[in-house]
Write a protein that holds these residues in place. Structure first.
Motif, PDB file in Angstrom:
ATOM      1  N   ALA A 143       0.812  -1.217   0.000  1.00  0.00           N
ATOM      2  CA  ALA A 143       0.000   0.000   0.000  1.00  0.00           C
ATOM      3  C   ALA A 143       0.848   1.271   0.000  1.00  0.00           C
ATOM      4  O   ALA A 143       0.300   2.375  -0.127  1.00  0.00           O
ATOM      5  N   ASP A 144       2.154   1.112   0.115  1.00  0.00           N
ATOM      6  CA  ASP A 144       3.055   2.271   0.201  1.00  0.00           C
ATOM      7  C   ASP A 144       3.513   2.667  -1.197  1.00  0.00           C
ATOM      8  O   ASP A 144       4.084   1.859  -1.922  1.00  0.00           O
ATOM      9  N   PRO A 145       3.288   3.925  -1.606  1.00  0.00           N
ATOM     10  CA  PRO A 145       3.648   4.333  -2.983  1.00  0.00           C
ATOM     11  C   PRO A 145       5.142   4.305  -3.268  1.00  0.00           C
ATOM     12  O   PRO A 145       5.547   4.344  -4.430  1.00  0.00           O
ATOM     13  N   ARG A 146       5.976   4.209  -2.244  1.00  0.00           N
ATOM     14  CA  ARG A 146       7.421   4.159  -2.488  1.00  0.00           C
ATOM     15  C   ARG A 146       7.859   2.804  -3.034  1.00  0.00           C
ATOM     16  O   ARG A 146       8.898   2.704  -3.684  1.00  0.00           O
ATOM     17  N   LEU A 147       7.094   1.767  -2.761  1.00  0.00           N
ATOM     18  CA  LEU A 147       7.414   0.444  -3.299  1.00  0.00           C
ATOM     19  C   LEU A 147       7.033   0.399  -4.770  1.00  0.00           C
ATOM     20  O   LEU A 147       5.925   0.780  -5.150  1.00  0.00           O
ATOM     21  N   ARG A 148       7.942  -0.103  -5.627  1.00  0.00           N
ATOM     22  CA  ARG A 148       7.664  -0.090  -7.060  1.00  0.00           C
ATOM     23  C   ARG A 148       7.776  -1.461  -7.711  1.00  0.00           C
ATOM     24  O   ARG A 148       7.576  -1.602  -8.916  1.00  0.00           O
ATOM     25  N   LYS A 149       8.086  -2.493  -6.945  1.00  0.00           N
ATOM     26  CA  LYS A 149       8.284  -3.807  -7.534  1.00  0.00           C
ATOM     27  C   LYS A 149       7.948  -4.885  -6.505  1.00  0.00           C
ATOM     28  O   LYS A 149       8.281  -4.765  -5.325  1.00  0.00           O
ATOM     29  N   LEU A 150       7.272  -5.946  -6.980  1.00  0.00           N
ATOM     30  CA  LEU A 150       6.986  -7.105  -6.157  1.00  0.00           C
ATOM     31  C   LEU A 150       7.424  -8.357  -6.901  1.00  0.00           C
ATOM     32  O   LEU A 150       7.046  -8.566  -8.057  1.00  0.00           O
ATOM     33  N   SER A 151       8.226  -9.184  -6.236  1.00  0.00           N
ATOM     34  CA  SER A 151       8.589 -10.500  -6.773  1.00  0.00           C
ATOM     35  C   SER A 151       8.181 -11.545  -5.752  1.00  0.00           C
ATOM     36  O   SER A 151       8.565 -11.462  -4.580  1.00  0.00           O
ATOM     37  N   PHE A 152       7.398 -12.531  -6.204  1.00  0.00           N
ATOM     38  CA  PHE A 152       6.859 -13.545  -5.300  1.00  0.00           C
ATOM     39  C   PHE A 152       7.026 -14.920  -5.910  1.00  0.00           C
ATOM     40  O   PHE A 152       6.765 -15.123  -7.100  1.00  0.00           O
ATOM     41  N   THR A 153       7.436 -15.875  -5.103  1.00  0.00           N
ATOM     42  CA  THR A 153       7.429 -17.288  -5.473  1.00  0.00           C
ATOM     43  C   THR A 153       6.614 -18.033  -4.433  1.00  0.00           C
ATOM     44  O   THR A 153       6.890 -17.949  -3.237  1.00  0.00           O
ATOM     45  N   GLY A 154       5.602 -18.758  -4.907  1.00  0.00           N
ATOM     46  CA  GLY A 154       4.733 -19.487  -3.992  1.00  0.00           C
ATOM     47  C   GLY A 154       3.512 -20.005  -4.716  1.00  0.00           C
ATOM     48  O   GLY A 154       3.519 -20.176  -5.939  1.00  0.00           O
ATOM     49  N   SER A 155       2.441 -20.216  -3.986  1.00  0.00           N
ATOM     50  CA  SER A 155       1.247 -20.824  -4.560  1.00  0.00           C
ATOM     51  C   SER A 155       0.491 -19.834  -5.445  1.00  0.00           C
ATOM     52  O   SER A 155       0.578 -18.609  -5.266  1.00  0.00           O
ATOM     53  N   THR A 156      -0.277 -20.370  -6.379  1.00  0.00           N
ATOM     54  CA  THR A 156      -1.095 -19.537  -7.256  1.00  0.00           C
ATOM     55  C   THR A 156      -2.131 -18.767  -6.454  1.00  0.00           C
ATOM     56  O   THR A 156      -2.408 -17.589  -6.748  1.00  0.00           O
ATOM     57  N   GLU A 157      -2.706 -19.398  -5.431  1.00  0.00           N
ATOM     58  CA  GLU A 157      -3.739 -18.734  -4.634  1.00  0.00           C
ATOM     59  C   GLU A 157      -3.184 -17.493  -3.946  1.00  0.00           C
ATOM     60  O   GLU A 157      -3.791 -16.410  -3.995  1.00  0.00           O
ATOM     61  N   VAL A 158      -2.021 -17.617  -3.308  1.00  0.00           N
ATOM     62  CA  VAL A 158      -1.421 -16.463  -2.637  1.00  0.00           C
ATOM     63  C   VAL A 158      -0.963 -15.435  -3.660  1.00  0.00           C
ATOM     64  O   VAL A 158      -1.117 -14.222  -3.471  1.00  0.00           O
ATOM     65  N   GLY A 159      -0.412 -15.910  -4.789  1.00  0.00           N
ATOM     66  CA  GLY A 159       0.023 -14.997  -5.838  1.00  0.00           C
ATOM     67  C   GLY A 159      -1.114 -14.143  -6.364  1.00  0.00           C
ATOM     68  O   GLY A 159      -0.954 -12.935  -6.593  1.00  0.00           O
ATOM     69  N   ALA A 160      -2.289 -14.734  -6.551  1.00  0.00           N
ATOM     70  CA  ALA A 160      -3.443 -13.978  -7.034  1.00  0.00           C
ATOM     71  C   ALA A 160      -3.855 -12.911  -6.025  1.00  0.00           C
ATOM     72  O   ALA A 160      -4.213 -11.779  -6.408  1.00  0.00           O
ATOM     73  N   THR A 161      -3.777 -13.245  -4.737  1.00  0.00           N
ATOM     74  CA  THR A 161      -4.107 -12.267  -3.696  1.00  0.00           C
ATOM     75  C   THR A 161      -3.118 -11.106  -3.716  1.00  0.00           C
ATOM     76  O   THR A 161      -3.507  -9.927  -3.594  1.00  0.00           O
ATOM     77  N   LEU A 162      -1.841 -11.414  -3.889  1.00  0.00           N
ATOM     78  CA  LEU A 162      -0.826 -10.364  -3.939  1.00  0.00           C
ATOM     79  C   LEU A 162      -0.986  -9.495  -5.176  1.00  0.00           C
ATOM     80  O   LEU A 162      -0.790  -8.271  -5.119  1.00  0.00           O
ATOM     81  N   LEU A 163      -1.336 -10.097  -6.307  1.00  0.00           N
ATOM     82  CA  LEU A 163      -1.570  -9.313  -7.522  1.00  0.00           C
ATOM     83  C   LEU A 163      -2.706  -8.323  -7.313  1.00  0.00           C
ATOM     84  O   LEU A 163      -2.627  -7.163  -7.755  1.00  0.00           O
ATOM     85  N   ALA A 164      -3.766  -8.755  -6.643  1.00  0.00           N
ATOM     86  CA  ALA A 164      -4.876  -7.852  -6.362  1.00  0.00           C
ATOM     87  C   ALA A 164      -4.430  -6.698  -5.465  1.00  0.00           C
ATOM     88  O   ALA A 164      -4.816  -5.543  -5.677  1.00  0.00           O
ATOM     89  N   ALA A 165      -3.588  -7.013  -4.478  1.00  0.00           N
ATOM     90  CA  ALA A 165      -3.097  -5.973  -3.574  1.00  0.00           C
ATOM     91  C   ALA A 165      -2.131  -5.023  -4.280  1.00  0.00           C
ATOM     92  O   ALA A 165      -2.036  -3.844  -3.916  1.00  0.00           O
ATOM     93  N   ALA A 166      -1.414  -5.531  -5.294  1.00  0.00           N
ATOM     94  CA  ALA A 166      -0.453  -4.700  -6.031  1.00  0.00           C
ATOM     95  C   ALA A 166      -1.125  -3.835  -7.096  1.00  0.00           C
ATOM     96  O   ALA A 166      -0.535  -2.861  -7.566  1.00  0.00           O
ATOM     97  N   ALA A 167      -2.345  -4.189  -7.466  1.00  0.00           N
ATOM     98  CA  ALA A 167      -3.016  -3.488  -8.572  1.00  0.00           C
ATOM     99  C   ALA A 167      -3.235  -1.997  -8.317  1.00  0.00           C
ATOM    100  O   ALA A 167      -2.991  -1.183  -9.224  1.00  0.00           O
ATOM    101  N   PRO A 168      -3.704  -1.565  -7.135  1.00  0.00           N
ATOM    102  CA  PRO A 168      -3.949  -0.129  -6.961  1.00  0.00           C
ATOM    103  C   PRO A 168      -2.717   0.746  -7.193  1.00  0.00           C
ATOM    104  O   PRO A 168      -2.836   1.871  -7.666  1.00  0.00           O
TER     105      PRO A 168
END
Length: 489
Positions: free
Chosen positions: A231-256
């Protein structure tokens, strides 16, 4: 029997939060336990980071972002070369940690350390080779300049099954590109990441480089760290390795924030054996593709699709090979198969095997958990398996090889592609024409032909469909941390 860490290693093992070049306890003072899955006993307690620790880590990464971006590529390359050399010099200690907290047999753990160091070496070499473009526009009215610059502070979330390889595969390209980072190691295997982070911290300090380039926040709650950072605008990149379910949740959180994302997610790899395959080579490759880390890898062969004319012989040879594997604690001599990571993993593998046998599958070897300390399941071969069984349709993440037969190439492709995943596929055949057809038709980001291992630091690693976005490794892995900027002159 308890197997504590060697005293010399434990004495120099950081167990805190790394922020701005300094190790400290979590702000809350909380800790969590790290287990040895081979004994089910606690190894050590580690700082349990929270929102405050995460924000302070991002503060440090954001403050260091400008100075690190302006650091010369040669200096970044020299840093990574030094980290590579230090990792190789301490390979025995790192491998001991991989085995202690993850359960891998020591030979596998040593191979993982070498694999991880190769990523650091590769990206050290690539740091000075970030290409741009300069040309005259077709209209002749101006010139075009395309620069590639660091995308910015990155959140790197690593999995438990390759604790040293994954930090190397994420941190090395980030640093080579000029990005700073916050690392969230896996709760189950944080010790290896903390040890390697100390190597990086020490090398940064020795060169008087920015202290906030690499920050690490271990935690028992990934959401507690990831949510405030995403949620912090200073972060500009996310790299994740793990399950598809958690990855989809993180993608939704990264979208805004429209973050750049790299997602290496779940798999359900088919292992195809055609009628013309070299069966000895296929069995050797099958053991390699299935049994690394007791089957607990995203690229593990999950479904063995075998031509009906050779299925019985392949299953016989595979059963013999699995029966010869030695199950035990990863630190013991001669062990080739270690434990699963936790009790719930054993329970899930037992559940899908029972469901398959209830549906008519035949257990050729294994099929159960031994009565011993730790989280073990015997290497298992199943035949006469329904293509609809969960052991086939779901990612098992365990030492189970279900054999399903097919009659022709079209059916093999239909079975192989009949999954929402598309990370890797393996195929054994001597027909060059078929090889090219498989390369065109298999729905996977990586394809192994007549080999049971595809990973290489210099090659792009990643999948199609729900297996992820982006790539790690090779030149494309560096591009994930760079953004093109067009300048019209």
């Amino acid at each position: 029997m308890s197997r504590p860490l060697p005293p010399a290693l434990a004495a120099h093992l950081p167990t805190g939060v790394l922020v701005d070049g300094r190790w400290r306890p979590a702000r809350s003072g909380a800790t969590f336990e790290v287990e040895d899955p081979g004994t089910a006993r606690t190894l050590v307690e580690v700082a349990d980071g929270d929102e405050d620790d995460a924000r302070e880590a991002l503060d440090a990464a954001a403050d260091a972002a400008g100075p690190w971006r302006r650091t010369s590529p040669r200096v970044r390359a020299d840093l990574l070369r030094a980290v590579d050399e230090a990792m190789r010099a301490r390979a025995q200690d790192i491998a001991a940690l991989v085995t202690a907290e993850g359960g891998k047999p020591l030979a596998e753990a040593r191979a993982e350390v070498a694999y991880a160091a190769e990523y650091v070496r590769w990206y050290g070499e690539q740091a000075v080779r970030v290409d741009g473009l300069a040309r005259r526009a077709p209209a002749g009215t101006h010139h075009q300049l395309v620069l590639r610059r660091p995308v910015g502070p990155a959140l790197l979330i690593s999995p438990w099954n390759f604790p040293v390889a994954m930090i190397a595969r994420k941190v090395a390209p980030a640093l080579a590109a000029g990005c700073t980072c916050v690392v969230k190691p896996a709760q189950l295997t944080p010790l290896t990441t903390l040890y390697v982070a100390e190597i990086i911290r020490a090398e940064l300090a020795a060169r008087d480089l920015p202290t906030g380039v690499v920050n690490v926040v271990p935690t028992s709650s990934a959401r507690r760290v990831s949510e405030p950072l995403l949620a912090d605008p200073r972060l500009r990149k996310l790299s994740f390795t793990g399950s598809t379910e958690v990855g989809a949740t993180l993608l939704a959180a990264a979208a805004p924030s429209v973050l750049r994302t790299s997602m290496e997610l779940g798999g359900n790899a088919p292992f195809l054996v055609f009628e013309d395959a070299d069966l000895d080579a296929a069995v050797e490759g099958a053991v390699q593709a299935k049994m690394r880390n007791s089957g607990q890898t995203c690229v593990a062969a999950n479904r063995f699709l075998v031509h009906a004319s050779v299925a019985d012989e392949f299953a016989r040879r595979l059963t013999t090979a699995f029966a010869d594997l030695v199950l035990g604690h990863g630190a013991d001599d001669g062990v080739t198969v270690g434990p699963l990571i936790q009790r719930s993993a054993v329970e899930r593998v037992a559940e899908v095997v029972a469901q398959a046998t209830d549906g008519g599958a035949r257990v050729r070897t294994g099929g159960d958990a031994p009565d011993r300390d730790g989280y073990f399941f015997r290497p298992t071969v199943l035949t006469e398996v329904s293509p609809d069984a969960r052991v086939v349709t779901e990612e098992t993440f365990g030492p189970v090889a279900p054999v399903v037969t097919f009659d022709d190439e079209d059916e093999a492709l239909r079975l192989a592609n009949g999954t929402p995943f598309g990370l890797v596929s393996y195929a054994y055949t001597r027909d060059v024409g078929r090889v090219m057809r498989l390369a065109e038709e298999l729905e996977a980001g990586m394809i192994g032909i007549n080999r049971g291992m595809v990973s290489d630091a210099s090659a792009p690693f990643g999948g199609l469909k729900t297996s992820g976005l982006g790539r790690e490794g090779g030149e494309l892995g560096l591009e994930e941390y760079l953004e093109p900027v067009y300048v019209a002159l």
